[in-house]
Design a protein around this motif. Structure first.
Motif, PDB file in Angstrom:
ATOM      1  N   ALA A   1      -4.680   5.656  -0.292  1.00 52.51           N
ATOM      2  CA  ALA A   1      -3.610   6.386   0.388  1.00 52.51           C
ATOM      3  C   ALA A   1      -2.909   5.527   1.434  1.00 52.51           C
ATOM      4  N   GLU A   2      -3.619   4.531   1.960  1.00 54.67           N
ATOM      5  CA  GLU A   2      -3.074   3.777   3.088  1.00 54.67           C
ATOM      6  C   GLU A   2      -2.830   2.297   2.790  1.00 54.67           C
ATOM      7  N   LEU A   3      -3.610   1.697   1.887  1.00 57.56           N
ATOM      8  CA  LEU A   3      -3.562   0.247   1.724  1.00 57.56           C
ATOM      9  C   LEU A   3      -2.223  -0.276   1.191  1.00 57.56           C
ATOM     10  N   PRO A   4      -1.630   0.304   0.132  1.00 59.58           N
ATOM     11  CA  PRO A   4      -0.373  -0.269  -0.371  1.00 59.58           C
ATOM     12  C   PRO A   4       0.724  -0.331   0.691  1.00 59.58           C
ATOM     13  N   GLY A   5       0.882   0.754   1.438  1.00 64.10           N
ATOM     14  CA  GLY A   5       1.904   0.758   2.484  1.00 64.10           C
ATOM     15  C   GLY A   5       1.593  -0.218   3.593  1.00 64.10           C
ATOM     16  N   LEU A   6       0.311  -0.337   3.946  1.00 62.09           N
ATOM     17  CA  LEU A   6      -0.098  -1.259   4.997  1.00 62.09           C
ATOM     18  C   LEU A   6       0.181  -2.705   4.603  1.00 62.09           C
ATOM     19  N   ILE A   7      -0.151  -3.066   3.365  1.00 62.23           N
ATOM     20  CA  ILE A   7       0.101  -4.434   2.896  1.00 62.23           C
ATOM     21  C   ILE A   7       1.600  -4.713   2.854  1.00 62.23           C
ATOM     22  N   ASP A   8       2.374  -3.752   2.389  1.00 63.10           N
ATOM     23  CA  ASP A   8       3.820  -3.943   2.315  1.00 63.10           C
ATOM     24  C   ASP A   8       4.416  -4.150   3.707  1.00 63.10           C
ATOM     25  N   ARG A   9       3.956  -3.376   4.685  1.00 64.59           N
ATOM     26  CA  ARG A   9       4.454  -3.543   6.054  1.00 64.59           C
ATOM     27  C   ARG A   9       4.012  -4.879   6.640  1.00 64.59           C
ATOM     28  N   THR A  10       2.792  -5.297   6.314  1.00 64.52           N
ATOM     29  CA  THR A  10       2.276  -6.576   6.794  1.00 64.52           C
ATOM     30  C   THR A  10       3.120  -7.736   6.284  1.00 64.52           C
ATOM     31  N   LEU A  11       3.390  -7.757   4.976  1.00 61.92           N
ATOM     32  CA  LEU A  11       4.194  -8.832   4.399  1.00 61.92           C
ATOM     33  C   LEU A  11       5.643  -8.734   4.870  1.00 61.92           C
ATOM     34  N   GLY A  12       6.102  -7.514   5.106  1.00 62.34           N
ATOM     35  CA  GLY A  12       7.453  -7.338   5.635  1.00 62.34           C
ATOM     36  C   GLY A  12       7.615  -7.965   7.010  1.00 62.34           C
ATOM     37  N   ALA A  13       6.598  -7.823   7.853  1.00 62.03           N
ATOM     38  CA  ALA A  13       6.640  -8.436   9.180  1.00 62.03           C
ATOM     39  C   ALA A  13       6.662  -9.955   9.075  1.00 62.03           C
TER      40      ALA A  13
ATOM     41  N   ALA B   1     -14.892   8.460  -3.275  1.00 63.16           N
ATOM     42  CA  ALA B   1     -14.507   9.089  -2.011  1.00 63.16           C
ATOM     43  C   ALA B   1     -13.848   8.082  -1.081  1.00 63.16           C
ATOM     44  N   GLY B   2     -14.397   6.856  -1.024  1.00 65.42           N
ATOM     45  CA  GLY B   2     -13.807   5.827  -0.175  1.00 65.42           C
ATOM     46  C   GLY B   2     -12.448   5.370  -0.672  1.00 65.42           C
ATOM     47  N   LEU B   3     -12.299   5.253  -1.996  1.00 63.84           N
ATOM     48  CA  LEU B   3     -11.020   4.807  -2.558  1.00 63.84           C
ATOM     49  C   LEU B   3      -9.896   5.797  -2.294  1.00 63.84           C
ATOM     50  N   LYS B   4     -10.208   7.064  -2.215  1.00 62.58           N
ATOM     51  CA  LYS B   4      -9.168   8.053  -1.918  1.00 62.58           C
ATOM     52  C   LYS B   4      -8.532   7.779  -0.559  1.00 62.58           C
ATOM     53  N   VAL B   5      -9.342   7.334   0.392  1.00 62.43           N
ATOM     54  CA  VAL B   5      -8.816   6.973   1.710  1.00 62.43           C
ATOM     55  C   VAL B   5      -8.050   5.659   1.637  1.00 62.43           C
ATOM     56  N   LEU B   6      -8.672   4.654   0.993  1.00 67.15           N
ATOM     57  CA  LEU B   6      -8.067   3.324   0.928  1.00 67.15           C
ATOM     58  C   LEU B   6      -6.759   3.332   0.151  1.00 67.15           C
TER      59      LEU B   6
END
Length: 265
Positions: free
Chosen positions: A239-251, A232-237
């Motif tokens: 959905a959001e983590l790959p895009g968040l990491i990509d935006r973080t490294l992009g910055a 249940a927790g992974l479904k949330v993570l």
């Protein structure tokens, strides 16, 4: 006589590297740090000016702010002789800039360490001015490997990619641990207990990942029961983590480009 390793500028990262080398058994007398503030670097000789150096460096480590490179390069370059390897930790200062400013150096090496070098568990990609100089790599590899995983890169692009993945990761992981601790506090845990539990869970998980040799997907599967709490927790993570990491490294990548532009003037 041991090599003379000269830090010009020695902030948090430089101090972490020095601490790692000393922990590995390197001779403290082989290091000197130039810090205009005069604040001592623990364990090694510290001076305020380059003029106080009484021995030419075999390895000259650039550890000041990248924006200072143009202003400091003429004074520093006098110490970069045909016997000197210039090691640059300066984000945004690519090899073309370093070649321009230190033309007389024996060799140029870029390194992008992360803070765990202090405990000899760092990641520090390396890039040489001549990637085909195997003798230089053989000479420096044991020295850098004292601090952790030190791969030689074939290009600026590969160097930058590893640096962006690993360089700031301690800060990101610290935020991750703090967020889990805060969530634990929100569920009634004492703050100290919540932080210790989160920190030890991350440490143990990283150690298991490093020593088991299993793919990350398999490690996650072993923890995840069908229709269980982790799933249940992974479904949330997920959905959001790959895009968040990509935006973080992009910055971070964008800021590196800005620094490079500032250095070029």
């Amino acid at each position: 006589m041991s090599k003379h390793n000269l830090f010009v500028g020695c902030g948090n990262m430089g101090q972490a590297m020095a601490a790692g080398w000393l922990l590995a058994g390197e001779d403290a007398n082989s290091f000197t740090a130039v810090r205009p503030s005069g604040t001592p670097v623990p364990g090694i000789r510290t001076v305020q000016r380059l003029g106080e150096i009484d021995r030419p460096p075999d390895r000259l480590i650039l550890g000041f702010k990248p924006q200072q490179l143009r202003d400091l390069s003429s004074d520093v370059a006098r110490w970069a002789t045909r016997d000197t390897v210039v090691v640059s930790m300066l984000a945004g200062a690519d090899m073309a800039i370093l070649r321009q400013l230190f033309p007389s150096a024996r060799a140029l090496v870029r390194v992008m360490p992360n803070l765990p070098v202090a405990v000899r568990r760092g990641v520090l990609p390396l890039l040489a001015s001549d990637p085909e100089d195997k003798a230089l790599q053989a000479e420096l590899q044991p020295w850098f490997s004292m601090l952790g995983f030190a791969p030689w890169c074939a290009s600026e692009e590969e160097f930058g990619a590893i640096g962006f993945v690993a360089g700031s990761t301690p800060a990101y992981v610290a935020r991750f641990i703090a967020a889990f601790a805060a969530a634990g506090e929100g569920r009634g845990l004492d703050s100290g207990l919540a932080l210790t539990a989160a920190r030890e869970a991350v440490l143990g998980s990283a150690w298991l990942a490093a020593t088991s040799g299993e793919p990350m997907a398999e490690l996650a599967r072993r923890v995840t029961s069908p229709r269980g709490t982790t799933e249940a927790g992974l479904k949330v993570l997920d959905a959001e983590l790959p895009g968040l990491i990509d935006r973080t490294l992009g910055a971070a990548t964008s800021r590196s480009a800005e620094l490079a532009a500032e250095i070029r003037g």
